[in-house]
Design a protein around this motif. Structure first.
Motif, PDB file in Angstrom:
ATOM      1  N   ARG A 192     -14.297 -71.817   6.354  1.00 23.44           N
ATOM      2  CA  ARG A 192     -12.843 -71.954   6.303  1.00 23.44           C
ATOM      3  C   ARG A 192     -12.167 -70.747   6.960  1.00 23.44           C
ATOM      4  O   ARG A 192     -11.235 -70.898   7.750  1.00 23.44           O
ATOM      5  CB  ARG A 192     -12.379 -72.097   4.853  1.00 23.44           C
ATOM      6  CG  ARG A 192     -10.928 -72.434   4.694  1.00 23.44           C
ATOM      7  CD  ARG A 192     -10.516 -72.606   3.226  1.00 23.44           C
ATOM      8  NE  ARG A 192     -11.403 -73.472   2.468  1.00 23.44           N
ATOM      9  CZ  ARG A 192     -12.234 -73.067   1.492  1.00 23.44           C
ATOM     10  NH1 ARG A 192     -12.281 -71.814   1.128  1.00 23.44           N
ATOM     11  NH2 ARG A 192     -12.998 -73.921   0.856  1.00 23.44           N
ATOM     12  N   GLU A 193     -12.634 -69.553   6.662  1.00 23.22           N
ATOM     13  CA  GLU A 193     -12.064 -68.333   7.244  1.00 23.22           C
ATOM     14  C   GLU A 193     -12.185 -68.341   8.763  1.00 23.22           C
ATOM     15  O   GLU A 193     -11.240 -67.979   9.466  1.00 23.22           O
ATOM     16  CB  GLU A 193     -12.767 -67.105   6.671  1.00 23.22           C
ATOM     17  CG  GLU A 193     -12.432 -66.830   5.227  1.00 23.22           C
ATOM     18  CD  GLU A 193     -13.298 -65.721   4.633  1.00 23.22           C
ATOM     19  OE1 GLU A 193     -13.893 -64.944   5.403  1.00 23.22           O
ATOM     20  OE2 GLU A 193     -13.366 -65.651   3.397  1.00 23.22           O
ATOM     21  N   ALA A 194     -13.327 -68.756   9.269  1.00 22.50           N
ATOM     22  CA  ALA A 194     -13.537 -68.798  10.717  1.00 22.50           C
ATOM     23  C   ALA A 194     -12.606 -69.815  11.382  1.00 22.50           C
ATOM     24  O   ALA A 194     -12.055 -69.556  12.453  1.00 22.50           O
ATOM     25  CB  ALA A 194     -14.995 -69.123  11.027  1.00 22.50           C
ATOM     26  N   VAL A 195     -12.417 -70.956  10.755  1.00 23.54           N
ATOM     27  CA  VAL A 195     -11.529 -71.988  11.305  1.00 23.54           C
ATOM     28  C   VAL A 195     -10.094 -71.483  11.336  1.00 23.54           C
ATOM     29  O   VAL A 195      -9.389 -71.638  12.333  1.00 23.54           O
ATOM     30  CB  VAL A 195     -11.635 -73.299  10.492  1.00 23.54           C
ATOM     31  CG1 VAL A 195     -10.549 -74.280  10.883  1.00 23.54           C
ATOM     32  CG2 VAL A 195     -13.005 -73.929  10.683  1.00 23.54           C
ATOM     33  N   VAL A 196      -9.658 -70.853  10.264  1.00 24.92           N
ATOM     34  CA  VAL A 196      -8.292 -70.332  10.202  1.00 24.92           C
ATOM     35  C   VAL A 196      -8.075 -69.286  11.290  1.00 24.92           C
ATOM     36  O   VAL A 196      -7.055 -69.302  11.989  1.00 24.92           O
ATOM     37  CB  VAL A 196      -7.978 -69.750   8.802  1.00 24.92           C
ATOM     38  CG1 VAL A 196      -6.676 -68.969   8.807  1.00 24.92           C
ATOM     39  CG2 VAL A 196      -7.923 -70.871   7.770  1.00 24.92           C
ATOM     40  N   LYS A 197      -9.038 -68.392  11.492  1.00 26.00           N
ATOM     41  CA  LYS A 197      -8.917 -67.367  12.527  1.00 26.00           C
ATOM     42  C   LYS A 197      -8.781 -67.990  13.912  1.00 26.00           C
ATOM     43  O   LYS A 197      -8.008 -67.525  14.743  1.00 26.00           O
ATOM     44  CB  LYS A 197     -10.117 -66.428  12.498  1.00 26.00           C
ATOM     45  CG  LYS A 197     -10.071 -65.437  11.373  1.00 26.00           C
ATOM     46  CD  LYS A 197     -11.289 -64.528  11.405  1.00 26.00           C
ATOM     47  CE  LYS A 197     -11.289 -63.601  10.211  1.00 26.00           C
ATOM     48  NZ  LYS A 197     -12.492 -62.746  10.193  1.00 26.00           N
ATOM     49  N   ARG A 198      -9.531 -69.059  14.166  1.00 25.37           N
ATOM     50  CA  ARG A 198      -9.448 -69.711  15.475  1.00 25.37           C
ATOM     51  C   ARG A 198      -8.112 -70.422  15.658  1.00 25.37           C
ATOM     52  O   ARG A 198      -7.586 -70.495  16.751  1.00 25.37           O
ATOM     53  CB  ARG A 198     -10.589 -70.708  15.646  1.00 25.37           C
ATOM     54  CG  ARG A 198     -11.924 -70.059  15.901  1.00 25.37           C
ATOM     55  CD  ARG A 198     -12.966 -71.047  16.381  1.00 25.37           C
ATOM     56  NE  ARG A 198     -13.164 -72.176  15.512  1.00 25.37           N
ATOM     57  CZ  ARG A 198     -14.047 -72.236  14.508  1.00 25.37           C
ATOM     58  NH1 ARG A 198     -14.815 -71.176  14.257  1.00 25.37           N
ATOM     59  NH2 ARG A 198     -14.173 -73.314  13.775  1.00 25.37           N
ATOM     60  N   CYS A 199      -7.545 -70.925  14.589  1.00 25.38           N
ATOM     61  CA  CYS A 199      -6.307 -71.700  14.668  1.00 25.38           C
ATOM     62  C   CYS A 199      -5.054 -70.829  14.735  1.00 25.38           C
ATOM     63  O   CYS A 199      -4.045 -71.248  15.295  1.00 25.38           O
ATOM     64  CB  CYS A 199      -6.192 -72.647  13.476  1.00 25.38           C
ATOM     65  SG  CYS A 199      -7.418 -73.950  13.471  1.00 25.38           S
ATOM     66  N   VAL A 200      -5.111 -69.638  14.169  1.00 25.01           N
ATOM     67  CA  VAL A 200      -3.914 -68.796  14.071  1.00 25.01           C
ATOM     68  C   VAL A 200      -3.288 -68.521  15.432  1.00 25.01           C
ATOM     69  O   VAL A 200      -2.088 -68.633  15.596  1.00 25.01           O
ATOM     70  CB  VAL A 200      -4.262 -67.466  13.341  1.00 25.01           C
ATOM     71  CG1 VAL A 200      -3.167 -66.442  13.504  1.00 25.01           C
ATOM     72  CG2 VAL A 200      -4.501 -67.748  11.864  1.00 25.01           C
ATOM     73  N   GLY A 201      -4.058 -68.173  16.420  1.00 22.73           N
ATOM     74  CA  GLY A 201      -3.505 -67.822  17.716  1.00 22.73           C
ATOM     75  C   GLY A 201      -3.309 -68.991  18.664  1.00 22.73           C
ATOM     76  O   GLY A 201      -2.825 -68.821  19.769  1.00 22.73           O
ATOM     77  N   ARG A 202      -3.647 -70.146  18.243  1.00 23.06           N
ATOM     78  CA  ARG A 202      -3.592 -71.312  19.124  1.00 23.06           C
ATOM     79  C   ARG A 202      -2.181 -71.906  19.158  1.00 23.06           C
ATOM     80  O   ARG A 202      -1.511 -72.024  18.159  1.00 23.06           O
ATOM     81  CB  ARG A 202      -4.574 -72.359  18.617  1.00 23.06           C
ATOM     82  CG  ARG A 202      -4.693 -73.507  19.537  1.00 23.06           C
ATOM     83  CD  ARG A 202      -5.684 -74.494  19.027  1.00 23.06           C
ATOM     84  NE  ARG A 202      -5.604 -75.660  19.858  1.00 23.06           N
ATOM     85  CZ  ARG A 202      -6.627 -76.207  20.467  1.00 23.06           C
ATOM     86  NH1 ARG A 202      -7.810 -75.709  20.285  1.00 23.06           N
ATOM     87  NH2 ARG A 202      -6.474 -77.254  21.214  1.00 23.06           N
TER      88      ARG A 202
END
Length: 60
Positions: A48-58
């Motif tokens: 979940r943490e990895a997905v959120v990190k990828r989505c934040v800057g998108r």
């Protein structure tokens, strides 16, 4: 753990024995899953943490 995830992600529709290719690797995966120290919530939290990190800057 990385090897297990890689093997299973490369063959998502296969059974563990077919995906792993040999009995030794299959046994390793089953041992990992049955380890009482391995908690599903911990695995999902890291994902979940990895997905959120990828989505934040998108941007869409």
């Amino acid at each position: 753990m990385r090897k297990t995830l890689l093997v299973l992600s490369e063959h998502p529709a296969e059974t563990v024995p077919k995906a792993s290719g040999n009995a030794s690797e299959s046994q390793s995966i089953y041992r990992f899953w049955s380890n009482k120290k391995v908690k599903q919530t911990d695995l999902l939290a890291s994902h979940r943490e990895a997905v959120v990190k990828r989505c934040v800057g998108r941007r869409e």
